[in-house]
Design a protein around this motif. Structure first.
Motif, PDB file in Angstrom:
ATOM      1  N   TYR A 121       0.839  -1.190   0.000  1.00 32.06           N
ATOM      2  CA  TYR A 121       0.000   0.000   0.000  1.00 32.06           C
ATOM      3  C   TYR A 121       0.881   1.249   0.000  1.00 32.06           C
ATOM      4  O   TYR A 121       2.072   1.197   0.312  1.00 32.06           O
ATOM      5  CB  TYR A 121      -0.878   0.046   1.252  1.00 32.06           C
ATOM      6  CG  TYR A 121      -1.764  -1.144   1.465  1.00 32.06           C
ATOM      7  CD1 TYR A 121      -2.968  -1.250   0.783  1.00 32.06           C
ATOM      8  CD2 TYR A 121      -1.415  -2.146   2.363  1.00 32.06           C
ATOM      9  CE1 TYR A 121      -3.808  -2.340   0.987  1.00 32.06           C
ATOM     10  CE2 TYR A 121      -2.246  -3.233   2.573  1.00 32.06           C
ATOM     11  CZ  TYR A 121      -3.440  -3.324   1.883  1.00 32.06           C
ATOM     12  OH  TYR A 121      -4.265  -4.407   2.084  1.00 32.06           O
ATOM     13  N   ASP A 135      -3.920   0.591  -2.820  1.00 33.96           N
ATOM     14  CA  ASP A 135      -3.019  -0.509  -3.151  1.00 33.96           C
ATOM     15  C   ASP A 135      -2.332  -0.232  -4.491  1.00 33.96           C
ATOM     16  O   ASP A 135      -2.509   0.837  -5.087  1.00 33.96           O
ATOM     17  CB  ASP A 135      -3.769  -1.843  -3.160  1.00 33.96           C
ATOM     18  CG  ASP A 135      -4.832  -1.924  -4.260  1.00 33.96           C
ATOM     19  OD1 ASP A 135      -4.806  -1.103  -5.201  1.00 33.96           O
ATOM     20  OD2 ASP A 135      -5.688  -2.826  -4.172  1.00 33.96           O
ATOM     21  N   ALA A 136      -1.560  -1.193  -4.958  1.00 30.46           N
ATOM     22  CA  ALA A 136      -0.758  -0.988  -6.160  1.00 30.46           C
ATOM     23  C   ALA A 136      -1.596  -0.842  -7.422  1.00 30.46           C
ATOM     24  O   ALA A 136      -1.091  -0.388  -8.449  1.00 30.46           O
ATOM     25  CB  ALA A 136       0.236  -2.139  -6.327  1.00 30.46           C
ATOM     26  N   ASP A 137      -2.873  -1.226  -7.361  1.00 32.89           N
ATOM     27  CA  ASP A 137      -3.779  -1.056  -8.497  1.00 32.89           C
ATOM     28  C   ASP A 137      -4.611   0.218  -8.390  1.00 32.89           C
ATOM     29  O   ASP A 137      -5.541   0.419  -9.170  1.00 32.89           O
ATOM     30  CB  ASP A 137      -4.706  -2.265  -8.615  1.00 32.89           C
ATOM     31  CG  ASP A 137      -3.953  -3.539  -8.979  1.00 32.89           C
ATOM     32  OD1 ASP A 137      -3.037  -3.460  -9.830  1.00 32.89           O
ATOM     33  OD2 ASP A 137      -4.263  -4.602  -8.405  1.00 32.89           O
ATOM     34  N   GLY A 138      -4.299   1.064  -7.399  1.00 34.81           N
ATOM     35  CA  GLY A 138      -5.017   2.316  -7.230  1.00 34.81           C
ATOM     36  C   GLY A 138      -6.346   2.182  -6.522  1.00 34.81           C
ATOM     37  O   GLY A 138      -7.112   3.147  -6.477  1.00 34.81           O
ATOM     38  N   ARG A 139      -6.628   1.003  -5.978  1.00 31.42           N
ATOM     39  CA  ARG A 139      -7.903   0.812  -5.268  1.00 31.42           C
ATOM     40  C   ARG A 139      -7.807   1.357  -3.856  1.00 31.42           C
ATOM     41  O   ARG A 139      -6.790   1.181  -3.175  1.00 31.42           O
ATOM     42  CB  ARG A 139      -8.280  -0.674  -5.230  1.00 31.42           C
ATOM     43  CG  ARG A 139      -8.625  -1.261  -6.582  1.00 31.42           C
ATOM     44  CD  ARG A 139      -9.093  -2.695  -6.412  1.00 31.42           C
ATOM     45  NE  ARG A 139      -8.024  -3.533  -5.892  1.00 31.42           N
ATOM     46  CZ  ARG A 139      -7.376  -4.445  -6.610  1.00 31.42           C
ATOM     47  NH1 ARG A 139      -7.671  -4.619  -7.885  1.00 31.42           N
ATOM     48  NH2 ARG A 139      -6.425  -5.179  -6.060  1.00 31.42           N
ATOM     49  N   TRP A 193      -1.624   9.241  -5.056  1.00 28.85           N
ATOM     50  CA  TRP A 193      -1.200   8.976  -6.429  1.00 28.85           C
ATOM     51  C   TRP A 193       0.294   9.274  -6.592  1.00 28.85           C
ATOM     52  O   TRP A 193       1.034   8.480  -7.208  1.00 28.85           O
ATOM     53  CB  TRP A 193      -2.027   9.825  -7.382  1.00 28.85           C
ATOM     54  CG  TRP A 193      -1.671   9.669  -8.830  1.00 28.85           C
ATOM     55  CD1 TRP A 193      -1.949   8.611  -9.650  1.00 28.85           C
ATOM     56  CD2 TRP A 193      -0.957  10.624  -9.632  1.00 28.85           C
ATOM     57  NE1 TRP A 193      -1.459   8.849 -10.913  1.00 28.85           N
ATOM     58  CE2 TRP A 193      -0.848  10.076 -10.934  1.00 28.85           C
ATOM     59  CE3 TRP A 193      -0.421  11.884  -9.380  1.00 28.85           C
ATOM     60  CZ2 TRP A 193      -0.213  10.746 -11.974  1.00 28.85           C
ATOM     61  CZ3 TRP A 193       0.220  12.561 -10.411  1.00 28.85           C
ATOM     62  CH2 TRP A 193       0.316  11.989 -11.696  1.00 28.85           C
ATOM     63  N   TRP A 201       4.908   3.062 -11.314  1.00 27.57           N
ATOM     64  CA  TRP A 201       3.973   3.009 -12.433  1.00 27.57           C
ATOM     65  C   TRP A 201       4.581   3.669 -13.674  1.00 27.57           C
ATOM     66  O   TRP A 201       5.197   4.737 -13.588  1.00 27.57           O
ATOM     67  CB  TRP A 201       2.681   3.739 -12.088  1.00 27.57           C
ATOM     68  CG  TRP A 201       1.862   3.110 -11.016  1.00 27.57           C
ATOM     69  CD1 TRP A 201       1.730   1.784 -10.731  1.00 27.57           C
ATOM     70  CD2 TRP A 201       1.042   3.794 -10.057  1.00 27.57           C
ATOM     71  NE1 TRP A 201       0.883   1.591  -9.675  1.00 27.57           N
ATOM     72  CE2 TRP A 201       0.443   2.814  -9.239  1.00 27.57           C
ATOM     73  CE3 TRP A 201       0.749   5.139  -9.822  1.00 27.57           C
ATOM     74  CZ2 TRP A 201      -0.429   3.140  -8.206  1.00 27.57           C
ATOM     75  CZ3 TRP A 201      -0.109   5.473  -8.790  1.00 27.57           C
ATOM     76  CH2 TRP A 201      -0.709   4.472  -7.980  1.00 27.57           C
ATOM     77  N   THR A 257       0.165   3.897 -17.128  1.00 26.90           N
ATOM     78  CA  THR A 257      -0.556   3.381 -15.964  1.00 26.90           C
ATOM     79  C   THR A 257      -0.881   4.499 -14.984  1.00 26.90           C
ATOM     80  O   THR A 257      -1.989   4.580 -14.452  1.00 26.90           O
ATOM     81  CB  THR A 257       0.280   2.296 -15.256  1.00 26.90           C
ATOM     82  OG1 THR A 257       0.523   1.215 -16.157  1.00 26.90           O
ATOM     83  CG2 THR A 257      -0.442   1.775 -14.016  1.00 26.90           C
ATOM     84  N   ARG A 297      -3.742   6.487 -16.298  1.00 24.60           N
ATOM     85  CA  ARG A 297      -5.004   5.739 -16.235  1.00 24.60           C
ATOM     86  C   ARG A 297      -5.558   5.702 -14.816  1.00 24.60           C
ATOM     87  O   ARG A 297      -6.769   5.814 -14.607  1.00 24.60           O
ATOM     88  CB  ARG A 297      -4.771   4.314 -16.748  1.00 24.60           C
ATOM     89  CG  ARG A 297      -5.992   3.409 -16.646  1.00 24.60           C
ATOM     90  CD  ARG A 297      -5.717   2.067 -17.287  1.00 24.60           C
ATOM     91  NE  ARG A 297      -4.568   1.404 -16.731  1.00 24.60           N
ATOM     92  CZ  ARG A 297      -4.573   0.693 -15.598  1.00 24.60           C
ATOM     93  NH1 ARG A 297      -5.702   0.581 -14.895  1.00 24.60           N
ATOM     94  NH2 ARG A 297      -3.481   0.099 -15.161  1.00 24.60           N
ATOM     95  N   LEU A 298      -4.681   5.558 -13.841  1.00 26.28           N
ATOM     96  CA  LEU A 298      -5.130   5.443 -12.451  1.00 26.28           C
ATOM     97  C   LEU A 298      -5.465   6.798 -11.829  1.00 26.28           C
ATOM     98  O   LEU A 298      -6.192   6.855 -10.834  1.00 26.28           O
ATOM     99  CB  LEU A 298      -4.059   4.753 -11.610  1.00 26.28           C
ATOM    100  CG  LEU A 298      -3.774   3.288 -11.944  1.00 26.28           C
ATOM    101  CD1 LEU A 298      -2.637   2.778 -11.073  1.00 26.28           C
ATOM    102  CD2 LEU A 298      -5.021   2.443 -11.733  1.00 26.28           C
ATOM    103  N   ARG A 348      -9.219   7.785 -11.320  1.00 26.75           N
ATOM    104  CA  ARG A 348      -9.883   6.950 -10.320  1.00 26.75           C
ATOM    105  C   ARG A 348      -9.486   7.363  -8.905  1.00 26.75           C
ATOM    106  O   ARG A 348     -10.342   7.478  -8.020  1.00 26.75           O
ATOM    107  CB  ARG A 348      -9.529   5.481 -10.533  1.00 26.75           C
ATOM    108  CG  ARG A 348     -10.114   4.565  -9.459  1.00 26.75           C
ATOM    109  CD  ARG A 348      -9.371   3.232  -9.364  1.00 26.75           C
ATOM    110  NE  ARG A 348      -9.459   2.476 -10.607  1.00 26.75           N
ATOM    111  CZ  ARG A 348      -8.839   1.312 -10.776  1.00 26.75           C
ATOM    112  NH1 ARG A 348      -8.069   0.817  -9.816  1.00 26.75           N
ATOM    113  NH2 ARG A 348      -8.962   0.657 -11.911  1.00 26.75           N
TER     114      ARG A 348
END
Length: 325
Positions: free
Chosen positions: A2, A19-23, A300, A309, A313, A316-317, A320
Protein backbone atom coordinates in the motif's frame (compact mmCIF):
# COMPACT_ATOMS: atom_id res chain seq x y z
CA UNK A 1 1.53 -3.38 -0.67
CA UNK A 2 0.00 0.00 0.00
CA UNK A 3 0.83 3.69 -0.08
CA UNK A 4 -0.57 6.58 1.93
CA UNK A 5 -1.52 10.06 0.85
CA UNK A 6 -2.34 12.83 3.33
CA UNK A 7 -3.74 16.26 2.52
CA UNK A 8 -3.34 18.42 5.62
CA UNK A 9 -4.97 21.84 5.81
CA UNK A 10 -6.09 24.37 8.36
CA UNK A 11 -9.68 23.13 8.28
CA UNK A 12 -9.31 19.37 7.84
CA UNK A 13 -6.82 16.52 7.57
CA UNK A 14 -7.52 13.70 5.12
CA UNK A 15 -5.68 10.42 4.70
CA UNK A 16 -6.07 7.84 1.90
CA UNK A 17 -4.64 4.34 1.69
CA UNK A 18 -4.48 2.71 -1.76
CA UNK A 19 -3.02 -0.51 -3.15
CA UNK A 20 -0.76 -0.99 -6.16
CA UNK A 21 -3.78 -1.06 -8.50
CA UNK A 22 -5.02 2.32 -7.23
CA UNK A 23 -7.90 0.81 -5.27
CA UNK A 24 -8.92 2.56 -2.06
CA UNK A 25 -8.19 0.50 1.04
CA UNK A 26 -8.93 3.09 3.73
CA UNK A 27 -9.87 6.71 4.25
CA UNK A 28 -9.78 9.04 7.24
CA UNK A 29 -10.92 12.58 7.98
CA UNK A 30 -10.15 14.69 11.05
CA UNK A 31 -9.77 18.31 12.08
CA UNK A 32 -7.19 20.78 10.84
CA UNK A 33 -3.58 19.63 10.96
CA UNK A 34 -1.65 22.72 9.96
CA UNK A 35 0.68 23.57 12.87
CA UNK A 36 0.74 27.25 11.95
CA UNK A 37 -3.01 27.39 12.60
CA UNK A 38 -3.39 24.97 15.49
CA UNK A 39 0.01 24.40 17.11
CA UNK A 40 2.01 21.19 16.84
CA UNK A 41 0.19 19.20 19.51
CA UNK A 42 -3.29 19.70 18.05
CA UNK A 43 -2.02 19.36 14.48
CA UNK A 44 -0.30 16.05 15.13
CA UNK A 45 -3.29 14.73 17.07
CA UNK A 46 -5.63 15.45 14.15
CA UNK A 47 -3.23 14.03 11.56
CA UNK A 48 -2.90 10.93 13.73
CA UNK A 49 -6.67 10.51 13.95
CA UNK A 50 -7.09 10.68 10.17
CA UNK A 51 -4.19 8.27 9.77
CA UNK A 52 -5.63 5.71 12.18
CA UNK A 53 -8.98 5.83 10.40
CA UNK A 54 -7.32 5.17 7.05
CA UNK A 55 -5.31 2.26 8.46
CA UNK A 56 -8.20 0.69 10.37
CA UNK A 57 -8.15 -3.08 9.91
CA UNK A 58 -5.02 -2.97 7.73
CA UNK A 59 -1.54 -4.22 8.56
CA UNK A 60 0.62 -1.07 8.33
CA UNK A 61 3.87 -2.96 7.68
CA UNK A 62 3.30 -3.35 3.90
CA UNK A 63 2.84 0.42 3.46
CA UNK A 64 5.66 1.14 1.03
CA UNK A 65 5.38 4.89 0.60
CA UNK A 66 3.69 8.02 1.88
CA UNK A 67 3.33 11.62 0.75
CA UNK A 68 1.99 14.39 3.00
CA UNK A 69 0.93 17.66 1.45
CA UNK A 70 0.78 20.66 3.78
CA UNK A 71 1.22 24.40 3.45
CA UNK A 72 4.31 25.30 5.44
CA UNK A 73 5.28 21.66 5.84
CA UNK A 74 8.58 22.66 7.41
CA UNK A 75 6.76 23.99 10.49
CA UNK A 76 5.80 20.46 11.56
CA UNK A 77 7.81 19.48 14.66
CA UNK A 78 9.34 16.10 13.79
CA UNK A 79 10.02 15.42 17.47
CA UNK A 80 6.24 15.37 17.96
CA UNK A 81 5.23 13.99 14.58
CA UNK A 82 7.67 11.08 14.26
CA UNK A 83 6.58 9.24 17.45
CA UNK A 84 2.92 9.49 16.35
CA UNK A 85 3.80 8.13 12.92
CA UNK A 86 5.78 5.24 14.39
CA UNK A 87 3.02 4.44 16.90
CA UNK A 88 0.71 3.76 13.94
CA UNK A 89 3.05 0.86 13.05
CA UNK A 90 4.42 2.55 9.93
CA UNK A 91 7.99 1.82 8.94
CA UNK A 92 8.18 3.99 5.84
CA UNK A 93 9.33 7.58 6.21
CA UNK A 94 6.81 10.01 4.68
CA UNK A 95 7.78 12.65 2.16
CA UNK A 96 6.56 16.09 3.22
CA UNK A 97 5.69 18.50 0.45
CA UNK A 98 3.81 21.77 0.02
CA UNK A 99 0.16 22.09 -0.89
CA UNK A 100 0.72 23.59 -4.36
CA UNK A 101 2.03 20.43 -5.99
CA UNK A 102 -0.67 18.38 -4.28
CA UNK A 103 -3.44 20.70 -5.49
CA UNK A 104 -2.06 20.59 -9.04
CA UNK A 105 -1.88 16.78 -9.01
CA UNK A 106 -5.47 16.70 -7.74
CA UNK A 107 -6.54 18.10 -11.09
CA UNK A 108 -4.26 16.58 -13.69
CA UNK A 109 -1.68 13.88 -14.33
CA UNK A 110 0.31 16.31 -16.50
CA UNK A 111 3.73 17.31 -15.15
CA UNK A 112 3.47 21.02 -15.99
CA UNK A 113 0.86 23.76 -15.90
CA UNK A 114 -0.62 26.24 -13.43
CA UNK A 115 -2.50 25.91 -10.16
CA UNK A 116 -4.72 28.54 -8.53
CA UNK A 117 -5.91 27.97 -4.96
CA UNK A 118 -8.54 30.23 -3.42
CA UNK A 119 -9.86 29.18 -0.06
CA UNK A 120 -9.38 31.30 3.04
CA UNK A 121 -6.23 32.57 1.29
CA UNK A 122 -5.24 32.74 -2.37
CA UNK A 123 -2.11 31.73 -4.27
CA UNK A 124 -1.09 30.71 -7.80
CA UNK A 125 1.94 28.81 -9.02
CA UNK A 126 3.57 27.67 -12.21
CA UNK A 127 4.29 23.93 -12.00
CA UNK A 128 7.18 22.16 -13.73
CA UNK A 129 7.81 18.44 -13.20
CA UNK A 130 5.16 18.48 -10.51
CA UNK A 131 6.83 21.20 -8.42
CA UNK A 132 6.19 24.97 -8.16
CA UNK A 133 8.83 27.06 -9.89
CA UNK A 134 7.11 30.46 -9.73
CA UNK A 135 4.57 31.72 -7.16
CA UNK A 136 2.22 34.72 -7.04
CA UNK A 137 0.36 36.09 -4.02
CA UNK A 138 -0.05 33.78 -1.02
CA UNK A 139 1.01 36.80 1.03
CA UNK A 140 -1.57 36.43 3.79
CA UNK A 141 -4.67 38.43 4.67
CA UNK A 142 -2.78 41.59 5.60
CA UNK A 143 -0.62 41.97 2.48
CA UNK A 144 -2.31 39.84 -0.16
CA UNK A 145 -4.66 36.88 -0.70
CA UNK A 146 -6.55 38.90 -3.30
CA UNK A 147 -9.92 37.37 -4.20
CA UNK A 148 -9.74 34.81 -1.38
CA UNK A 149 -12.47 33.79 1.04
CA UNK A 150 -11.08 36.22 3.58
CA UNK A 151 -10.99 38.98 0.97
CA UNK A 152 -14.62 38.27 0.05
CA UNK A 153 -15.71 38.32 3.69
CA UNK A 154 -13.85 41.53 4.42
CA UNK A 155 -15.34 43.21 1.35
CA UNK A 156 -18.82 42.11 2.45
CA UNK A 157 -18.30 43.63 5.89
CA UNK A 158 -16.89 46.82 4.34
CA UNK A 159 -19.84 47.17 1.97
CA UNK A 160 -22.32 46.78 4.81
CA UNK A 161 -20.50 49.20 7.11
CA UNK A 162 -20.13 51.73 4.30
CA UNK A 163 -23.85 51.67 3.45
CA UNK A 164 -24.94 51.95 7.06
CA UNK A 165 -22.45 54.74 7.83
CA UNK A 166 -24.14 56.82 5.11
CA UNK A 167 -27.48 56.32 6.83
CA UNK A 168 -28.68 53.84 4.22
CA UNK A 169 -30.25 50.43 4.76
CA UNK A 170 -28.25 48.85 1.96
CA UNK A 171 -29.42 45.70 0.19
CA UNK A 172 -29.46 41.96 0.72
CA UNK A 173 -25.75 41.76 1.44
CA UNK A 174 -25.95 44.38 4.19
CA UNK A 175 -28.86 42.54 5.81
CA UNK A 176 -26.99 39.21 5.71
CA UNK A 177 -23.83 40.73 7.19
CA UNK A 178 -25.81 42.40 10.00
CA UNK A 179 -27.55 39.09 10.71
CA UNK A 180 -24.21 37.27 10.85
CA UNK A 181 -22.24 39.77 12.92
CA UNK A 182 -24.97 41.19 15.14
CA UNK A 183 -26.83 37.92 15.62
CA UNK A 184 -30.04 38.81 13.87
CA UNK A 185 -30.45 42.40 15.05
CA UNK A 186 -32.90 43.91 12.51
CA UNK A 187 -32.06 46.96 10.45
CA UNK A 188 -33.68 50.11 11.84
CA UNK A 189 -35.75 50.72 8.70
CA UNK A 190 -37.38 47.35 9.30
CA UNK A 191 -38.82 48.86 12.47
CA UNK A 192 -41.35 51.68 12.68
CA UNK A 193 -39.62 55.04 12.78
CA UNK A 194 -36.13 53.92 11.75
CA UNK A 195 -33.82 56.86 11.00
CA UNK A 196 -30.57 57.50 9.20
CA UNK A 197 -28.95 58.20 12.57
CA UNK A 198 -29.94 54.72 13.75
CA UNK A 199 -28.26 53.34 10.64
CA UNK A 200 -25.04 55.12 11.51
CA UNK A 201 -25.22 53.81 15.08
CA UNK A 202 -25.70 50.32 13.69
CA UNK A 203 -22.60 50.79 11.50
CA UNK A 204 -20.56 51.57 14.62
CA UNK A 205 -21.80 48.42 16.36
CA UNK A 206 -21.05 46.39 13.25
CA UNK A 207 -17.48 47.68 13.06
CA UNK A 208 -16.87 47.11 16.77
CA UNK A 209 -18.21 43.54 16.53
CA UNK A 210 -16.15 42.74 13.43
CA UNK A 211 -12.95 44.07 14.99
CA UNK A 212 -13.50 42.29 18.30
CA UNK A 213 -13.35 38.87 16.64
CA UNK A 214 -10.27 37.00 15.36
CA UNK A 215 -9.39 38.61 12.04
CA UNK A 216 -9.64 35.47 9.90
CA UNK A 217 -13.22 34.90 11.04
CA UNK A 218 -14.23 37.43 8.39
CA UNK A 219 -13.72 34.61 5.89
CA UNK A 220 -16.94 33.09 7.25
CA UNK A 221 -18.82 35.95 5.61
CA UNK A 222 -17.68 34.87 2.11
CA UNK A 223 -20.73 32.63 1.46
CA UNK A 224 -22.97 35.66 2.11
CA UNK A 225 -21.57 37.25 -1.05
CA UNK A 226 -22.75 34.23 -3.03
CA UNK A 227 -26.19 34.29 -1.42
CA UNK A 228 -26.66 37.99 -2.03
CA UNK A 229 -25.34 37.78 -5.58
CA UNK A 230 -27.86 35.04 -6.34
CA UNK A 231 -30.57 37.55 -5.39
CA UNK A 232 -29.07 40.19 -7.66
CA UNK A 233 -27.59 42.40 -4.95
CA UNK A 234 -25.41 44.98 -6.79
CA UNK A 235 -22.76 45.19 -4.09
CA UNK A 236 -22.36 41.41 -3.93
CA UNK A 237 -22.18 41.11 -7.72
CA UNK A 238 -19.48 43.77 -7.84
CA UNK A 239 -17.46 42.05 -5.10
CA UNK A 240 -17.67 38.68 -6.87
CA UNK A 241 -16.68 40.18 -10.21
CA UNK A 242 -13.70 41.97 -8.68
CA UNK A 243 -12.59 38.79 -6.89
CA UNK A 244 -12.61 36.88 -10.19
CA UNK A 245 -10.58 39.61 -11.88
CA UNK A 246 -8.00 39.69 -9.09
CA UNK A 247 -7.60 35.91 -9.09
CA UNK A 248 -7.09 35.87 -12.86
CA UNK A 249 -4.49 38.63 -12.52
CA UNK A 250 -2.68 36.44 -9.99
CA UNK A 251 -2.65 33.59 -12.51
CA UNK A 252 -1.28 35.93 -15.19
CA UNK A 253 1.74 36.64 -12.98
CA UNK A 254 2.93 33.04 -13.29
CA UNK A 255 1.45 31.88 -16.62
CA UNK A 256 2.99 32.99 -19.92
CA UNK A 257 0.63 34.37 -22.55
CA UNK A 258 -0.50 31.71 -25.01
CA UNK A 259 0.22 28.83 -22.62
CA UNK A 260 -2.03 25.81 -23.28
CA UNK A 261 -1.13 23.54 -20.37
CA UNK A 262 -3.87 22.91 -17.76
CA UNK A 263 -4.88 25.39 -15.08
CA UNK A 264 -6.02 23.53 -11.96
CA UNK A 265 -8.49 25.37 -9.73
CA UNK A 266 -8.66 24.40 -6.06
CA UNK A 267 -10.15 25.78 -2.85
CA UNK A 268 -13.71 26.47 -1.77
CA UNK A 269 -14.00 29.85 -3.50
CA UNK A 270 -13.30 28.23 -6.88
CA UNK A 271 -14.84 24.79 -6.46
CA UNK A 272 -17.89 25.50 -4.29
CA UNK A 273 -21.19 27.12 -5.12
CA UNK A 274 -21.12 30.81 -5.91
CA UNK A 275 -20.35 33.21 -8.75
CA UNK A 276 -16.56 33.52 -8.40
CA UNK A 277 -15.61 30.08 -9.69
CA UNK A 278 -17.66 30.28 -12.90
CA UNK A 279 -16.42 33.83 -13.54
CA UNK A 280 -12.80 32.73 -13.15
CA UNK A 281 -13.30 29.76 -15.46
CA UNK A 282 -14.90 31.98 -18.08
CA UNK A 283 -12.04 34.47 -17.93
CA UNK A 284 -9.30 31.83 -18.03
CA UNK A 285 -10.85 29.73 -20.80
CA UNK A 286 -11.07 26.06 -21.65
CA UNK A 287 -7.77 25.03 -20.03
CA UNK A 288 -9.23 25.02 -16.50
CA UNK A 289 -9.68 21.81 -14.51
CA UNK A 290 -11.34 21.48 -11.10
CA UNK A 291 -9.15 19.76 -8.50
CA UNK A 292 -10.33 16.50 -7.00
CA UNK A 293 -9.38 14.91 -3.68
CA UNK A 294 -6.09 16.23 -2.32
CA UNK A 295 -5.46 13.08 -0.30
CA UNK A 296 -6.02 11.11 -3.51
CA UNK A 297 -3.46 13.28 -5.28
CA UNK A 298 -0.93 12.69 -2.48
CA UNK A 299 -1.60 8.94 -2.63
CA UNK A 300 -1.20 8.98 -6.43
CA UNK A 301 2.17 10.70 -6.08
CA UNK A 302 3.21 8.17 -3.44
CA UNK A 303 2.11 5.34 -5.73
CA UNK A 304 4.18 6.65 -8.63
CA UNK A 305 7.24 6.70 -6.39
CA UNK A 306 6.72 3.40 -4.56
CA UNK A 307 5.20 1.22 -7.30
CA UNK A 308 7.07 2.65 -10.28
CA UNK A 309 3.97 3.01 -12.43
CA UNK A 310 4.79 3.70 -16.07
CA UNK A 311 3.35 6.97 -17.48
CA UNK A 312 0.39 5.24 -19.15
CA UNK A 313 -0.56 3.38 -15.96
CA UNK A 314 -0.14 6.50 -13.83
CA UNK A 315 -2.37 8.50 -16.17
CA UNK A 316 -5.00 5.74 -16.23
CA UNK A 317 -5.13 5.44 -12.45
CA UNK A 318 -5.09 9.18 -11.78
CA UNK A 319 -8.77 9.89 -12.46
CA UNK A 320 -9.88 6.95 -10.32
CA UNK A 321 -7.73 7.86 -7.34
CA UNK A 322 -8.39 11.59 -7.17
CA UNK A 323 -12.12 11.30 -7.95
CA UNK A 324 -12.82 8.85 -5.13
CA UNK A 325 -14.04 6.03 -7.38
Amino acid sequence: MYVLGLDVGGTSSRALLIDADGRRAGYGVAGGGNPAAHGNAVAVANIGLALRQALHGVDPVPVAGAVIGMAGAGALDRLVFDPMWASAGLRVRPRLTGDLGIAFAAGTAEPRGTVLIAGTGAIAARIEDGEPVMIADGLGWLLGDQGSGFWLGRQAARAAAHALSKGEAGGTLTRLVVDALLEGEPLPRERAGGTAEEMRELAIRLVVRAQSRPTLELARLAPLVSRAAAEGDPAALEIASTAARLLCETVAEVRPAGETSPIVLAGSVLTGEGPVGPAVRERLGAATVIAGDGAGAAAWLAGREAFGWDPATAARLHARIVSGD
